[in-house]
Design a protein around this motif. Structure first.
Motif, PDB file in Angstrom:
ATOM      1  N   PHE A 277     -66.156 -54.571 -25.634  1.00 16.40           N
ATOM      2  CA  PHE A 277     -64.701 -54.427 -25.684  1.00 16.40           C
ATOM      3  C   PHE A 277     -64.060 -55.514 -24.811  1.00 16.40           C
ATOM      4  CE2 PHE A 277     -66.435 -50.222 -26.575  1.00 16.40           C
ATOM      5  CZ  PHE A 277     -65.725 -49.883 -27.719  1.00 16.40           C
ATOM      6  N   PRO A 278     -62.811 -55.817 -25.109  1.00 17.01           N
ATOM      7  CA  PRO A 278     -62.132 -56.830 -24.280  1.00 17.01           C
ATOM      8  C   PRO A 278     -61.993 -56.311 -22.839  1.00 17.01           C
ATOM      9  CG  PRO A 278     -60.894 -56.318 -26.271  1.00 17.01           C
ATOM     10  CD  PRO A 278     -61.996 -55.315 -26.184  1.00 17.01           C
ATOM     11  N   PRO A 279     -61.992 -57.204 -21.845  1.00 15.83           N
ATOM     12  CA  PRO A 279     -62.175 -58.653 -21.991  1.00 15.83           C
ATOM     13  C   PRO A 279     -63.630 -59.091 -21.949  1.00 15.83           C
ATOM     14  CG  PRO A 279     -61.608 -58.142 -19.734  1.00 15.83           C
ATOM     15  CD  PRO A 279     -61.637 -56.833 -20.452  1.00 15.83           C
ATOM     16  N   ALA A 280     -64.556 -58.133 -21.861  1.00 22.50           N
ATOM     17  CA  ALA A 280     -65.972 -58.503 -21.793  1.00 22.50           C
ATOM     18  C   ALA A 280     -66.417 -59.230 -23.055  1.00 22.50           C
ATOM     19  CB  ALA A 280     -66.824 -57.262 -21.562  1.00 22.50           C
ATOM     20  N   LYS A 281     -65.821 -58.888 -24.196  1.00 23.74           N
ATOM     21  CA  LYS A 281     -66.204 -59.523 -25.460  1.00 23.74           C
ATOM     22  C   LYS A 281     -65.957 -61.022 -25.416  1.00 23.74           C
ATOM     23  CE  LYS A 281     -67.440 -59.702 -29.798  1.00 23.74           C
ATOM     24  NZ  LYS A 281     -68.826 -59.535 -30.221  1.00 23.74           N
ATOM     25  N   LYS A 282     -64.847 -61.421 -24.803  1.00 21.90           N
ATOM     26  CA  LYS A 282     -64.535 -62.848 -24.763  1.00 21.90           C
ATOM     27  C   LYS A 282     -65.565 -63.605 -23.930  1.00 21.90           C
ATOM     28  CE  LYS A 282     -60.642 -65.997 -24.207  1.00 21.90           C
ATOM     29  NZ  LYS A 282     -59.188 -66.114 -23.930  1.00 21.90           N
ATOM     30  N   GLU A 283     -66.078 -62.986 -22.910  1.00 16.71           N
ATOM     31  CA  GLU A 283     -67.097 -63.649 -22.105  1.00 16.71           C
ATOM     32  C   GLU A 283     -68.375 -63.854 -22.915  1.00 16.71           C
ATOM     33  OE1 GLU A 283     -66.623 -64.937 -19.152  1.00 16.71           O
ATOM     34  OE2 GLU A 283     -64.528 -64.291 -19.248  1.00 16.71           O
ATOM     35  N   TYR A 284     -68.720 -62.854 -23.747  1.00 18.27           N
ATOM     36  CA  TYR A 284     -69.888 -63.027 -24.621  1.00 18.27           C
ATOM     37  C   TYR A 284     -69.668 -64.159 -25.621  1.00 18.27           C
ATOM     38  CZ  TYR A 284     -72.192 -58.797 -22.921  1.00 18.27           C
ATOM     39  OH  TYR A 284     -72.841 -57.866 -22.133  1.00 18.27           O
ATOM     40  N   LEU A 285     -68.433 -64.250 -26.141  1.00 19.68           N
ATOM     41  CA  LEU A 285     -68.137 -65.324 -27.096  1.00 19.68           C
ATOM     42  C   LEU A 285     -68.210 -66.694 -26.422  1.00 19.68           C
ATOM     43  CD1 LEU A 285     -65.193 -63.681 -29.079  1.00 19.68           C
ATOM     44  CD2 LEU A 285     -67.570 -63.969 -29.819  1.00 19.68           C
ATOM     45  N   LYS A 286     -67.824 -66.785 -25.180  1.00 17.82           N
ATOM     46  CA  LYS A 286     -67.926 -68.055 -24.451  1.00 17.82           C
ATOM     47  C   LYS A 286     -69.391 -68.464 -24.302  1.00 17.82           C
ATOM     48  CE  LYS A 286     -63.692 -67.798 -21.671  1.00 17.82           C
ATOM     49  NZ  LYS A 286     -63.160 -67.683 -20.298  1.00 17.82           N
ATOM     50  N   ASN A 287     -70.223 -67.514 -23.994  1.00 12.22           N
ATOM     51  CA  ASN A 287     -71.654 -67.826 -23.889  1.00 12.22           C
ATOM     52  C   ASN A 287     -72.230 -68.264 -25.233  1.00 12.22           C
ATOM     53  OD1 ASN A 287     -71.783 -67.245 -21.136  1.00 12.22           O
ATOM     54  ND2 ASN A 287     -72.168 -65.057 -21.515  1.00 12.22           N
ATOM     55  N   GLY A 318     -61.102 -66.774 -34.472  1.00 14.14           N
ATOM     56  CA  GLY A 318     -61.034 -65.325 -34.352  1.00 14.14           C
ATOM     57  C   GLY A 318     -59.887 -64.860 -33.476  1.00 14.14           C
ATOM     58  N   TRP A 319     -59.852 -63.546 -33.271  1.00 20.67           N
ATOM     59  CA  TRP A 319     -58.740 -62.920 -32.557  1.00 20.67           C
ATOM     60  C   TRP A 319     -58.723 -63.282 -31.072  1.00 20.67           C
ATOM     61  CZ3 TRP A 319     -58.488 -59.202 -28.612  1.00 20.67           C
ATOM     62  CH2 TRP A 319     -57.218 -58.643 -28.408  1.00 20.67           C
ATOM     63  N   TYR A 320     -59.876 -63.535 -30.462  1.00 20.15           N
ATOM     64  CA  TYR A 320     -59.948 -63.750 -29.026  1.00 20.15           C
ATOM     65  C   TYR A 320     -59.497 -65.149 -28.608  1.00 20.15           C
ATOM     66  CZ  TYR A 320     -62.462 -59.353 -28.537  1.00 20.15           C
ATOM     67  OH  TYR A 320     -62.804 -58.011 -28.548  1.00 20.15           O
ATOM     68  N   PHE A 321     -59.684 -66.122 -29.465  1.00 23.76           N
ATOM     69  CA  PHE A 321     -59.328 -67.500 -29.108  1.00 23.76           C
ATOM     70  C   PHE A 321     -58.102 -67.996 -29.875  1.00 23.76           C
ATOM     71  CE2 PHE A 321     -63.640 -67.230 -27.580  1.00 23.76           C
ATOM     72  CZ  PHE A 321     -63.651 -68.006 -26.445  1.00 23.76           C
ATOM     73  N   GLN A 322     -58.079 -67.810 -31.178  1.00 22.19           N
ATOM     74  CA  GLN A 322     -56.964 -68.236 -32.023  1.00 22.19           C
ATOM     75  C   GLN A 322     -56.648 -69.729 -31.834  1.00 22.19           C
ATOM     76  OE1 GLN A 322     -53.572 -65.638 -31.769  1.00 22.19           O
ATOM     77  NE2 GLN A 322     -54.826 -63.774 -31.784  1.00 22.19           N
ATOM     78  N   ASP A 323     -57.696 -70.516 -31.695  1.00 26.89           N
ATOM     79  CA  ASP A 323     -57.554 -71.966 -31.581  1.00 26.89           C
ATOM     80  C   ASP A 323     -57.746 -72.551 -32.973  1.00 26.89           C
ATOM     81  OD1 ASP A 323     -57.573 -74.636 -30.908  1.00 26.89           O
ATOM     82  OD2 ASP A 323     -58.902 -74.393 -29.183  1.00 26.89           O
ATOM     83  N   TRP A 324     -56.637 -72.625 -33.725  1.00 24.05           N
ATOM     84  CA  TRP A 324     -56.718 -72.973 -35.144  1.00 24.05           C
ATOM     85  C   TRP A 324     -57.169 -74.411 -35.371  1.00 24.05           C
ATOM     86  CZ3 TRP A 324     -56.586 -68.236 -36.116  1.00 24.05           C
ATOM     87  CH2 TRP A 324     -55.634 -67.385 -35.595  1.00 24.05           C
TER      88      TRP A 324
END
Length: 393
Positions: A277-287, A318-324
C-alpha cells in the motif's frame, strides 16, 4: 629754498630715528641730547611741530603765507631755520649729525597734543625693527614638516600583528585542497546531467565519510549535525533529468541471453508486482526501476533490454509516478530496440498521447502502427476504434 629745508628736516628726522634706534640698543641714548642741547643755536629753538608757537613777526614777507600754513604744516616749518643754517656749516663735520639730535626734546612735548604730523613718522621707524618675526614663523614650520617625513616610513614598514580569527581562517583555508573547476562550456544535456549526478553522489559519500570520522573520535555533537544534514540530503528529491533509455539511444539490439541480466529482470518484476500500500508501494517501484535500468546500463546486449524498457514505461505511466514523457520514451525504446516485440508499447504510447498529452496527430500515428505491427487481435481492434473516434473514419 623751502624744498631744501624740508629735505634737510626730513633727513634730520631720518637720521634721528636711526640714531635713536642705535642709542636704545646701547642704552645710552639720553646722554647725547643733554650734552648737545647747549650747543644748539638759539634760533633753532622755535622749530616745533605746531605752527602756532613759531614767532611769525620776525619776517613780514612770509606772514601772508603763515595764514594758509595750517593746511600744509610741514612747508612753513623750515622757513625760520634758513638763517641759522650758515652757522653750523663752518663748524666741523661731526656737528651736522648731532644737529638733528635735539629733536627728541620737543617730541615728548607734542605727545599730549592732538597727534602732530611728524611724530607718527619717526615712531614706526623703530617699530620696524622686529623683522625677525617672519624668521620665527619659518623656523617652526621647518621642524614641523621635517619630523613628519621620516616618521611615515617606519609606521608603514611596521608589520601588523594578525588577529587570532584571521590566523585560524588562514590555517583552515591552507588545509583545503582546491578542486579543479569543471568547464561547462559547450557541454550538452548528457554531459551536464552526468556532472550533476556525479556531484550528488560525491556529496553523499563525503557526508557518510565525515560521520564515520566523528564516530571514531567520539564527537557526539558533530555526529548530530551530520545526521541532520544527511536526513535533509536524503529528503531532497533527486530528479533524474535523463533516464538510461535516453542516454543509450535507439540503436541497441537485444543479441543474446545473459544470466545476470535475467536475474535482474526477475528481481525487478518482483518489486514491481509486490502487493503493498502507499507509500510503501512507491518505494518498491523505485527499486524495480533501479533493476531495469541496471540491465540496460550494464548489459546493453542482453535480450532483456526491450522487456526492461517496457516495464519502465508501465511504472512511469502508472498512478504513482504519472511521468508521461518518460513513459512514452521508454515505450518508444522498446519497439526501437526490438521492432517485433510482443509488448503493446505502441498502443500504450498512443493512449498517453491521446489522453494525457493531448496530441491527437501523434496518437493516430501510433494507433496505425499498432494495427500494422501488433499480433494481438484485441489490440488491433481497439486501435481501429480509437482511430475512427479521433478522425471520424
Amino acid at each position: 629754498m623751502r624744498r631744501l629745508t624740508v629735505l634737510l628736516a626730513l633727513a634730520g628726522l631720518a637720521i634721528w630715528g636711526v640714531s635713536s634706534a642705535l642709542s636704545q640698543a646701547e642704552d645710552e641714548w639720553s646722554l647725547p641730547p643733554v650734552k648737545l642741547r647747549p650747543d644748539r643755536p638759539t634760533e633753532a629753538e622755535p622749530i616745533p611741530p605746531s605752527p602756532d608757537d613759531r614767532p611769525a613777526p620776525e619776517e613780514p614777507a612770509p606772514a601772508p603765507e603763515a595764514e594758509p600754513a595750517p593746511a600744509p604744516a610741514p612747508e612753513p616749518a623750515p622757513e625760520p631755520p634758513p638763517a641759522p643754517l650758515p652757522e653750523p656749516l663752518p663748524e666741523p663735520a661731526p656737528e651736522p649729525e648731532p644737529a638733528p639730535a635735539p629733536l627728541p626734546a620737543p617730541l615728548p612735548e607734542p605727545v599730549p597734543e592732538p597727534a602732530p604730523a611728524p611724530v607718527p613718522e619717526p615712531a614706526p621707524m623703530p617699530e620696524l625693527v622686529p623683522a625677525p618675526e617672519p624668521v620665527d614663523v619659518t623656523t617652526p614650520a621647518e621642524p614641523a614638516t621635517a619630523p613628519e617625513v621620516p616618521l611615515a616610513p617606519p609606521a608603514a614598514l611596521t608589520p601588523r600583528t594578525p588577529k587570532a580569527e584571521e590566523i585560524q581562517a588562514e590555517t583552515v583555508e591552507a588545509q583545503i585542497e582546491p578542486e579543479p573547476e569543471t568547464d561547462f562550456t559547450g557541454m550538452q544535456e548528457l554531459g551536464l546531467v552526468e556532472e550533476v549526478t556525479r556531484l550528488r553522489k560525491a556529496y553523499g559519500r563525503a557526508l557518510v565519510a565525515l560521520k564515520d570520522y566523528y564516530l571514531t573520535r567520539g564527537a557526539q555533537h558533530k555526529i548530530e549535525w551530520i545526521d541532520q544534514e544527511l536526513a535533509a540530503f536524503e529528503a531532497v528529491p533527486k530528479t533524474r533529468y535523463l533516464t538510461i533509455a535516453e542516454v543509450v539511444g535507439p540503436d541497441l539490439k537485444p543479441a543474446k541471453r545473459i544470466p545476470a541480466a535475467d536475474q535482474l529482470y526477475t528481481e525487478g518484476l518482483d518489486y514491481k508486482d509486490y502487493p503493498a500500500f502507499p507509500p510503501a508501494k512507491k518505494e518498491y517501484l523505485k527499486n524495480a526501476l533501479l533493476k531495469f535500468q541496471a540491465i540496460i546500463e550494464k548489459y546493453p546486449q542482453s535480450d532483456k533490454i526491450d522487456d526492461a524498457a517496457f516495464r519502465m514505461g508501465e511504472i512511469y505511466g502508472g498512478w504513482y509516478f504519472q511521468d508521461w514523457a518518460r513513459a512514452v520514451q521508454c515505450y518508444e525504446r522498446c519497439w526501437q530496440w526490438n521492432p517485433e516485440t510482443n509488448y503493446p508499447a505502441r498502443f500504450n504510447a498512443a493512449k498517453i498521447y491521446e489522453e494525457k498529452l493531448k496530441n491527437r496527430i501523434k496518437a493516430v500515428e501510433l494507433y496505425n502502427a499498432a494495427m500494422l505491427k501488433s499480433k494481438n487481435p484485441d489490440e488491433v481492434n481497439q486501435a481501429r476504434e480509437r482511430i475512427r473516434a479521433l478522425t471520424g473514419k
